[in-house]
Design an enzyme around this catalytic site. Structure first.
Site, PDB file in Angstrom:
ATOM      1  CD1 TRP A 112      36.367   8.092  12.802  1.00  0.00           C
ATOM      2  CD2 TRP A 112      36.603   7.377  10.697  1.00  0.00           C
ATOM      3  NE1 TRP A 112      37.398   7.175  12.773  1.00  0.00           N
ATOM      4  CE2 TRP A 112      37.568   6.716  11.507  1.00  0.00           C
ATOM      5  CE3 TRP A 112      36.576   7.089   9.326  1.00  0.00           C
ATOM      6  CZ2 TRP A 112      38.482   5.796  10.994  1.00  0.00           C
ATOM      7  CZ3 TRP A 112      37.485   6.159   8.815  1.00  0.00           C
ATOM      8  CH2 TRP A 112      38.425   5.530   9.636  1.00  0.00           C
ATOM      9  CG  ASP A 188      30.017   6.125   9.899  1.00  0.00           C
ATOM     10  OD1 ASP A 188      29.788   5.019  10.421  1.00  0.00           O
ATOM     11  OD2 ASP A 188      31.168   6.497   9.589  1.00  0.00           O
ATOM     12  CE  LYS A 212      34.882   1.275  14.337  1.00  0.00           C
ATOM     13  NZ  LYS A 212      36.296   1.255  14.614  1.00  0.00           N
TER      14      LYS A 212
END
Lengths: 377, 377
Positions: A112, A188, A212
């Site tokens: 990511w 992030d 999430k």
């Protein structure tokens, strides 16, 4: 809200370890169900309300104020509810922060963070790796002294928790140029926001895809320090602008109203049912400790991450004999333990233990793992 | 799906004339409610499914195939499910279509088409007005002969239905440069898509925010002819790329999974409960005719739009005496007729008659209007 959200599951609900879109609290879904056709006697669904209607604005503002309370967000930070997931923020961050020049600096720790770097590079080139865990195979994050920014750093970006690798920072990096001057720290936090308390004042920008720990996919929350709103490039798509989003209360155009409402229900559940992020933190630590202990106590299962950086939210593990993977997945699913398959890029297993995954789910998983090992070890 | 979707409303549901986010079919909401905690016995909500799970992929593919069937979309068109609403497409369209040079050409007919032009201009400058209804106060769209493209036109953009003005095209424009060569026709169909049959083959790109005739806010559908996928600019945010979205089945990153599912329920309702867009077209025509007839039969109410271009979806009207506006709105709301207030930029009233607004709602509105006039006229 009913109190069975984080305790036992209703009979129809299985244990869901999906990495995202992930499990939501049963109590939140029950309330959404009960309100779906008629919100508070108004004769319509939240989905069918104008985003300018007083009733909807109250829902939106309550969600923001609950999030501010949960994370103790200082008053000089704006909270934005926008769209496109974290991936859109991979582009929006450099558009918003590179207008005054300088280079984007990144700590890369897996898939990511590398995607965030690649998008900034694709758009504006010249991104810099300030530190990376690539050399150790992304099993331990760089230590603080190893993060070296460029002289012209405009900001430092990192990924607090790598959802696929299961690698989580144990500290908040210091974002300083070699001359000691501060730059904004951008994070992030998609897969670990709200998993415990956080010192928001350390950050310039935080962003997190909702799917999430916040709510359904399609919503992304951005928390930005207000002195950073004037660094944007002129050539930015209007919807990317933190300044414009802030000025419009995140309603430049119609926001994802229903997802925002559901996020608000999750925030309420965290406050009222769980008791805030301190309590959530304790539960999450207990859940993760239990699963890692089970993995470590066995030669049948293993996890490669350095203990200090093991993710509390995403626990990847492999079986010593990968020929048993299919059987493990089939039998666990039959036992009501869903979505344990590892990411397609790495294989093996992964159990995501987000806030809405109750401790009972971890107990059931650990019991299943022991039983499976006994039968197949 | 139960059959009460477009007929009578359940007692708790009021008549909702909101311009967007707009009414959804009661039958769709009932089904969403029944499936919310447990989709088809799988033990989890659609919201909690991985977008890569076979069960979710089946939901997503069925939605696309039902939409293709409803609109008879030719095989050489891609259907994309993305985020950010029509406003994000105001930027995405020029990014995707100006890579080979040329200028964006626009027909401007009110607030939304002007916003689309302003965003293209903000990003790349040099947009051209090929025709405008500004001179007539946006009460009649330009006639076909009045649309004059530039020699270097890269595409022609228009807004099929102006949601705020209540102005709708009665024809599909021809997109040709002065030398007779074709350019792609791009259409913002947010507020009239699926209101009746459409010849998709006339278009290069169609886009539509979901929150009127498709589903909840936060989803936007793009239909793009596949020969246009190679005209993109290199400096585009990755998520804007029609080519990349198409290659990834709209799953470059996590899509708005629940909104996509709800859109699929709406498509199913249109096919199975309504009988397709031919049937929907007849119902919508009857609804609009009834309301405009009531307005025209009275000196108490009026609508300024030329009869040929009166929107079937959004019917703005004013009271001869605007001092009665507040009373009209308070009494209509008390009578269960919600969201009749006109857009804040124009005032007066607006009744949006999207697909999910049943004929019974129009009957109730017309009856209320007659009664209100009698008491106040």
């Amino acid at each position: 809200m009913s109190k069975n959200g984080n305790g036992g599951l209703s009979p129809i609900r299985h244990h869901n370890f999906c990495a995202g879109p992930a499990a939501l609290p049963t109590a939140v879904l029950e309330r959404a169900r009960d309100e779906l056709l008629d919100y508070h006697g108004l004769g319509l669904s939240v989905m069918e309300m104008s985003h300018r209607a007083a009733e909807y604005v109250a829902i939106a503002e309550k969600a923001e104020s609950d999030l501010r309370e949960l994370l103790a967000i200082p008053a000089n930070y704006k909270v934005l509810f926008t769209q496109g997931g974290a991936t859109q923020q991979f582009a929006a961050v450099p558009f918003n922060l590179l207008g005054a020049g300088g280079r984007a600096n990144f700590v890369t720790t897996g898939i990511w963070s590398n995607k965030a770097l690649a998008e900034a590079d694709h758009l504006f080139g010249d991104s810099r790796v300030a530190a990376s865990s690539e050399a150790n195979g992304h099993v331990a994050v760089p230590r603080p002294r190893d993060i070296v920014l460029s002289d012209d750093a405009a900001y430092l970006h990192y990924t607090a928790n790598e959802t696929i690798g299961g690698l989580e920072f144990d500290y908040i990096p210091d974002a300083r140029r070699p001359d000691g001057s501060d730059v904004p720290l951008v994070c992030d936090l998609s897969s670990s926001i709200l998993s415990g308390p956080l010192d928001v004042s350390k950050f310039g920008v935080i962003y997190a895809g909702a799917q999430k720990n916040i709510g359904p996919a399609g919503l992304v929350v951005v928390i930005v320090r207000d002195d950073l709103l004037d660094r944007a490039r002129d050539d930015m798509p209007s919807l990317f602008s933190y300044q414009a989003l802030s000025d419009a209360g995140s309603m430049i155009n119609t926001p994802a109203t229903y997802s925002w409402y559901l996020a608000g229900l999750v925030f309420e559940w965290l406050k009222d049912d769980i008791g805030g992020l301190g309590a959530m933190d304790i539960i999450n630590q207990r859940k993760a400790d239990k699963l890692y202990a089970a993995i470590d106590a066995s030669d049948f299962y293993s996890n490669p991450i350095a203990p200090l950086n093991r993710s509390r939210m995403n626990v990847p593990f492999v079986l010593a004999d990968s020929r048993l993977d299919k059987r493990f997945l089939a039998e666990s699913e039959a036992a009501g333990l869903l979505n344990l398959k590892g990411h397609r890029s790495v294989g093996g297993m992964r159990a995501s233990l987000y806030n809405a995954v109750p401790e009972a789910a971890v107990n059931a998983l650990v019991d299943f793992m022991a039983d499976f090992e006994q039968r197949n070890g």
